[in-house]
Design a protein around this motif. Structure first.
Motif, PDB file in Angstrom:
ATOM      1  N   ALA A 101      -2.756 -19.291  18.940  1.00 31.28           N
ATOM      2  CA  ALA A 101      -2.249 -20.516  18.195  1.00 31.28           C
ATOM      3  C   ALA A 101      -0.856 -20.719  19.672  1.00 31.28           C
ATOM      4  CB  ALA A 101      -2.026 -20.276  17.751  1.00 31.28           C
ATOM      5  N   GLY A 120      -2.593 -18.256  24.844  1.00 29.50           N
ATOM      6  CA  GLY A 120      -3.406 -18.578  24.468  1.00 29.50           C
ATOM      7  C   GLY A 120      -4.368 -19.136  23.774  1.00 29.50           C
ATOM      8  N   VAL A 168      -5.841 -14.305  15.736  1.00 26.71           N
ATOM      9  CA  VAL A 168      -5.663 -13.815  14.798  1.00 26.71           C
ATOM     10  C   VAL A 168      -4.090 -13.948  15.072  1.00 26.71           C
ATOM     11  CG1 VAL A 168      -4.630 -11.653  13.806  1.00 26.71           C
ATOM     12  CG2 VAL A 168      -7.384 -12.389  14.334  1.00 26.71           C
ATOM     13  N   ILE A 195       4.374 -16.965  14.243  1.00 28.27           N
ATOM     14  CA  ILE A 195       5.680 -16.813  14.825  1.00 28.27           C
ATOM     15  C   ILE A 195       6.127 -17.651  16.174  1.00 28.27           C
ATOM     16  CG2 ILE A 195       5.972 -14.391  16.211  1.00 28.27           C
ATOM     17  CD1 ILE A 195       8.201 -13.563  14.401  1.00 28.27           C
ATOM     18  N   ASP A 247      -1.986 -14.276  10.179  1.00 28.56           N
ATOM     19  CA  ASP A 247      -1.961 -12.956  10.087  1.00 28.56           C
ATOM     20  C   ASP A 247      -1.198 -12.375  11.023  1.00 28.56           C
ATOM     21  OD1 ASP A 247      -1.667 -10.499   8.132  1.00 28.56           O
ATOM     22  OD2 ASP A 247      -4.210 -10.803   8.378  1.00 28.56           O
ATOM     23  N   PHE A 285      -2.482 -11.514  23.720  1.00 29.14           N
ATOM     24  CA  PHE A 285      -1.438 -12.157  24.083  1.00 29.14           C
ATOM     25  C   PHE A 285      -0.362 -12.524  22.872  1.00 29.14           C
ATOM     26  CE2 PHE A 285      -2.199 -13.861  28.506  1.00 29.14           C
ATOM     27  CZ  PHE A 285      -3.904 -13.047  27.963  1.00 29.14           C
ATOM     28  N   ALA A 286      -0.446 -11.618  21.586  1.00 29.12           N
ATOM     29  CA  ALA A 286       0.579 -11.827  20.336  1.00 29.12           C
ATOM     30  C   ALA A 286       1.863 -11.568  20.703  1.00 29.12           C
ATOM     31  CB  ALA A 286      -0.202 -11.208  19.767  1.00 29.12           C
ATOM     32  N   SER A 287       2.550 -12.150  21.433  1.00 28.12           N
ATOM     33  CA  SER A 287       4.563 -11.928  21.218  1.00 28.12           C
ATOM     34  C   SER A 287       4.700 -12.812  21.735  1.00 28.12           C
ATOM     35  CB  SER A 287       4.594 -10.704  22.651  1.00 28.12           C
ATOM     36  OG  SER A 287       5.550 -10.297  22.652  1.00 28.12           O
ATOM     37  N   ALA A 337       5.476  -6.215  17.903  1.00 28.49           N
ATOM     38  CA  ALA A 337       3.990  -6.892  18.813  1.00 28.49           C
ATOM     39  C   ALA A 337       3.726  -5.626  20.127  1.00 28.49           C
ATOM     40  CB  ALA A 337       4.543  -8.120  19.500  1.00 28.49           C
ATOM     41  N   ALA A 368      -1.517  -8.849  27.836  1.00 26.45           N
ATOM     42  CA  ALA A 368      -1.096  -9.255  28.766  1.00 26.45           C
ATOM     43  C   ALA A 368       0.389  -9.140  28.776  1.00 26.45           C
ATOM     44  CB  ALA A 368      -0.671 -11.204  28.203  1.00 26.45           C
ATOM     45  N   SER A 369       0.955  -7.960  29.964  1.00 24.41           N
ATOM     46  CA  SER A 369       2.468  -7.903  29.989  1.00 24.41           C
ATOM     47  C   SER A 369       3.157  -8.922  31.501  1.00 24.41           C
ATOM     48  CB  SER A 369       2.603  -6.482  31.170  1.00 24.41           C
ATOM     49  OG  SER A 369       3.356  -5.683  30.663  1.00 24.41           O
ATOM     50  N   LYS A 387       6.843  -3.869  26.259  1.00 27.10           N
ATOM     51  CA  LYS A 387       5.710  -3.928  27.078  1.00 27.10           C
ATOM     52  C   LYS A 387       5.639  -2.897  27.911  1.00 27.10           C
ATOM     53  CE  LYS A 387       4.974  -8.268  26.762  1.00 27.10           C
ATOM     54  NZ  LYS A 387       3.405  -9.428  25.779  1.00 27.10           N
ATOM     55  N   PHE A 427       2.972 -13.785  35.280  1.00 26.03           N
ATOM     56  CA  PHE A 427       4.980 -14.092  35.928  1.00 26.03           C
ATOM     57  C   PHE A 427       4.878 -15.699  35.819  1.00 26.03           C
ATOM     58  CE2 PHE A 427       7.013 -11.332  38.925  1.00 26.03           C
ATOM     59  CZ  PHE A 427       5.805 -10.129  39.564  1.00 26.03           C
ATOM     60  N   ASN A 428       6.163 -15.910  35.310  1.00 25.36           N
ATOM     61  CA  ASN A 428       6.787 -17.441  34.590  1.00 25.36           C
ATOM     62  C   ASN A 428       4.972 -18.144  34.800  1.00 25.36           C
ATOM     63  OD1 ASN A 428       8.633 -16.025  35.290  1.00 25.36           O
ATOM     64  ND2 ASN A 428       9.583 -18.262  34.391  1.00 25.36           N
TER      65      ASN A 428
HETATM   66  P1  NAD Z   1       3.667 -18.007  22.806  1.00 28.88           P
HETATM   67  O1  NAD Z   1       5.250 -17.675  22.133  1.00 28.88           O
HETATM   68  O2  NAD Z   1       3.330 -19.185  22.809  1.00 28.88           O
HETATM   69  O3  NAD Z   1       2.350 -17.294  22.705  1.00 28.88           O
HETATM   70  C1  NAD Z   1       1.981 -16.222  21.899  1.00 28.88           C
HETATM   71  C2  NAD Z   1       1.462 -16.347  20.245  1.00 28.88           C
HETATM   72  O4  NAD Z   1       1.704 -14.503  19.368  1.00 28.88           O
HETATM   73  C3  NAD Z   1       2.139 -17.188  19.435  1.00 28.88           C
HETATM   74  O5  NAD Z   1       1.676 -18.468  18.668  1.00 28.88           O
HETATM   75  C4  NAD Z   1       2.448 -16.392  18.846  1.00 28.88           C
HETATM   76  O6  NAD Z   1       2.404 -16.967  16.920  1.00 28.88           O
HETATM   77  C5  NAD Z   1       1.935 -15.561  18.004  1.00 28.88           C
HETATM   78  N1  NAD Z   1       2.208 -13.507  17.835  1.00 28.88           N
HETATM   79  C6  NAD Z   1       3.729 -13.165  18.443  1.00 28.88           C
HETATM   80  N2  NAD Z   1       3.175 -11.768  17.231  1.00 28.88           N
HETATM   81  C7  NAD Z   1       2.469 -12.009  16.440  1.00 28.88           C
HETATM   82  C8  NAD Z   1       2.005 -10.959  15.611  1.00 28.88           C
HETATM   83  N3  NAD Z   1       2.758  -9.770  15.657  1.00 28.88           N
HETATM   84  N4  NAD Z   1       0.659 -11.519  14.997  1.00 28.88           N
HETATM   85  C9  NAD Z   1      -0.465 -11.836  15.475  1.00 28.88           C
HETATM   86  N5  NAD Z   1       0.256 -12.841  16.079  1.00 28.88           N
HETATM   87  C10 NAD Z   1       1.731 -12.868  16.853  1.00 28.88           C
HETATM   88  O7  NAD Z   1       3.621 -17.123  24.398  1.00 28.88           O
HETATM   89  P2  NAD Z   1       2.858 -17.664  25.748  1.00 28.88           P
HETATM   90  O8  NAD Z   1       3.601 -17.801  26.510  1.00 28.88           O
HETATM   91  O9  NAD Z   1       1.399 -18.340  25.346  1.00 28.88           O
HETATM   92  O10 NAD Z   1       2.643 -15.817  25.645  1.00 28.88           O
HETATM   93  C11 NAD Z   1       1.390 -15.366  25.556  1.00 28.88           C
HETATM   94  C12 NAD Z   1       1.628 -13.768  25.756  1.00 28.88           C
HETATM   95  O11 NAD Z   1       0.958 -13.955  27.715  1.00 28.88           O
HETATM   96  C13 NAD Z   1       2.749 -12.810  25.392  1.00 28.88           C
HETATM   97  O12 NAD Z   1       2.217 -11.578  24.892  1.00 28.88           O
HETATM   98  C14 NAD Z   1       3.713 -13.481  26.679  1.00 28.88           C
HETATM   99  O13 NAD Z   1       4.358 -11.726  26.329  1.00 28.88           O
HETATM  100  C15 NAD Z   1       2.914 -12.486  27.701  1.00 28.88           C
HETATM  101  N6  NAD Z   1       3.752 -13.955  29.294  1.00 28.88           N
HETATM  102  C16 NAD Z   1       3.550 -14.852  28.866  1.00 28.88           C
HETATM  103  C17 NAD Z   1       4.180 -15.654  30.009  1.00 28.88           C
HETATM  104  C18 NAD Z   1       4.345 -16.810  29.845  1.00 28.88           C
HETATM  105  O14 NAD Z   1       5.186 -17.697  31.618  1.00 28.88           O
HETATM  106  N7  NAD Z   1       3.887 -17.827  28.810  1.00 28.88           N
HETATM  107  C19 NAD Z   1       4.836 -14.452  31.397  1.00 28.88           C
HETATM  108  C20 NAD Z   1       4.317 -13.190  31.015  1.00 28.88           C
HETATM  109  C21 NAD Z   1       4.468 -12.838  29.825  1.00 28.88           C
END
Ligand code: NAD
Length: 313
Positions: free
Chosen positions: A11, A15, A32, A36, A57, A75-77, A94, A116-117, A151, A175-176
């Motif tokens: 969500a 993801g 899932v 948060i 959940d 991808f949950a963090s 996470a 997803a690191s 990570k 990366f970003n």
């Molecule tokens: P985001 O916050 O939009 O999405 C993360 C999702 O994980 C959220 O929907 C959140 O509710 C869910 N989540 C967090 N902890 C959870 C748990 N314990 N159980 C279930 N769900 C949980 O962030 P994003 O930008 O979509 O990032 C997704 C992943 O990619 C992350 O792991 C992030 O570290 C990694 N990442 C993203 C970027 C970026 O630029 N967006 C860069 C490097 C790494």
């Protein structure tokens, strides 16, 4: 094709785009997400889709989901600095317990597992650009350590499951990334700049804006993740766009492309804010045949349009 995908964090920004991709490709997708930092609105358009299931959940409970999955995506963090600083323990959770639970599912089902690191494992890098052989310059006790070290632990755990149990793990370092469905309030540069530009407010720049970022558009990012998921590569593999720009350049491009009258406003830089970030993507090109295709101007235009439509809803 993967027939049944477990997508933790589906969500969220990245993801939810992955959910779209795998459903379009014909997979069954189980998301899932404990919401948060994610939003139900990111996946609301999938509610009618019979091959889509959303479970609200904590992803540690994924172990009780009936199998079999052939792909597990972690991808949950919380991902942006303000969000992981606001949820430090949940972010460590996470990276640790959630990673272990998802690896257990992958082990149980013989599934491919992709973590997803992040480029943040390189910390404030002393080499430039960053290739996967660089071990990083990370504080294990600073405020950002809750994310960086979580990570790094998650990567170590993934490699341990591969070595100890033969799980088909793959680690990618994102990366970003930017694009539609970014949370406008999560403090990342692009949504913060676009939001301010569209409102005609000053653009908040940290420091003097000379620190650099390399921005990867979400469609490119998804192609890279999918390529990794479809391979058996262990990684780590950088997925990002090597086109490096200063934050000031990014702010100016957003002002120009959105037709805004905003000006930039300088703010103090946060602790441990990295000076430069640029991926070396030689490995992704070599192993996955991947490189980014979307130029920054097109990506920013798509993003600005999305934010504009959201504002008018
Ligand atoms: P985001 O916050 O939009 O999405 C993360 C999702 O994980 C959220 O929907 C959140 O509710 C869910 N989540 C967090 N902890 C959870 C748990 N314990 N159980 C279930 N769900 C949980 O962030 P994003 O930008 O979509 O990032 C997704 C992943 O990619 C992350 O792991 C992030 O570290 C990694 N990442 C993203 C970027 C970026 O630029 N967006 C860069 C490097 C790494």
């Amino acid at each position: 094709m993967h027939s049944r995908v477990l997508l933790a964090g589906g969500a969220g920004f990245v993801g939810s785009h992955l959910a779209d991709h795998f459903l379009e490709a014909g997979s069954e997708v189980v998301v899932v997400d404990n919401l948060i930092t994610g939003f139900k609105t990111n996946i609301a358009h999938l509610a009618h889709e019979p091959r889509f299931t959303f479970i609200e959940d904590d992803a540690t409970n994924s172990e009780s989901l009936p199998g079999a999955f052939d792909l597990v995506l972690h991808f949950a963090s919380p991902a942006s600095p303000p969000r992981y600083l606001a949820h430090p323990i949940e972010t460590l959770h996470a990276g640790s317990s959630v990673t272990e639970a998802l690896l257990n599912v992958a082990q149980r089902d013989g599934a491919r597992f992709v973590l997803a690191s992040t480029s943040e494992v390189y910390g404030d890098p002393s080499v430039h650009p960053q290739s996967e052989t660089y071990w990083g310059n990370v504080s294990s006790t600073g405020p950002r350590s809750v994310y960086d070290e979580a990570k790094r632990y998650a990567e170590a755990l993934s490699f341990a499951y591969r070595r100890s149990f033969g799980v088909d793990t793959g680690v990618i370092r994102l990366f970003n990334t930017y694009g539609p469905r970014m949370d406008p309030d999560d403090g990342r540069a692009v949504p913060a700049f676009v939001k301010a530009a569209l409102a005609g407010n000053p653009i908040p720049l940290h420091g003097d804006g000379s620190q650099t970022r390399s921005l990867c558009f979400i469609d490119d990012q998804v192609r890279g993740i999918v390529a990794m998921a479809g391979s058996h590569e262990p990684g780590p593999v950088n997925i990002g766009n090597p086109h490096e720009q200063s934050l000031l350049e990014i702010a100016e491009a957003i002002i120009r492309l959105s037709g805004s009258t905003s000006t930039v406003e300088l703010h103090p830089r946060p602790v441990d804010d990295p000076e430069r970030r640029q991926p070396d993507i030689t490995l992704a090109q070599l192993l996955l045949g991947w490189s980014p295709l979307v130029n920054v101007e097109d990506g920013l235009n798509t993003t600005i349009d999305w934010f504009r439509n959201e504002r008018s809803k």
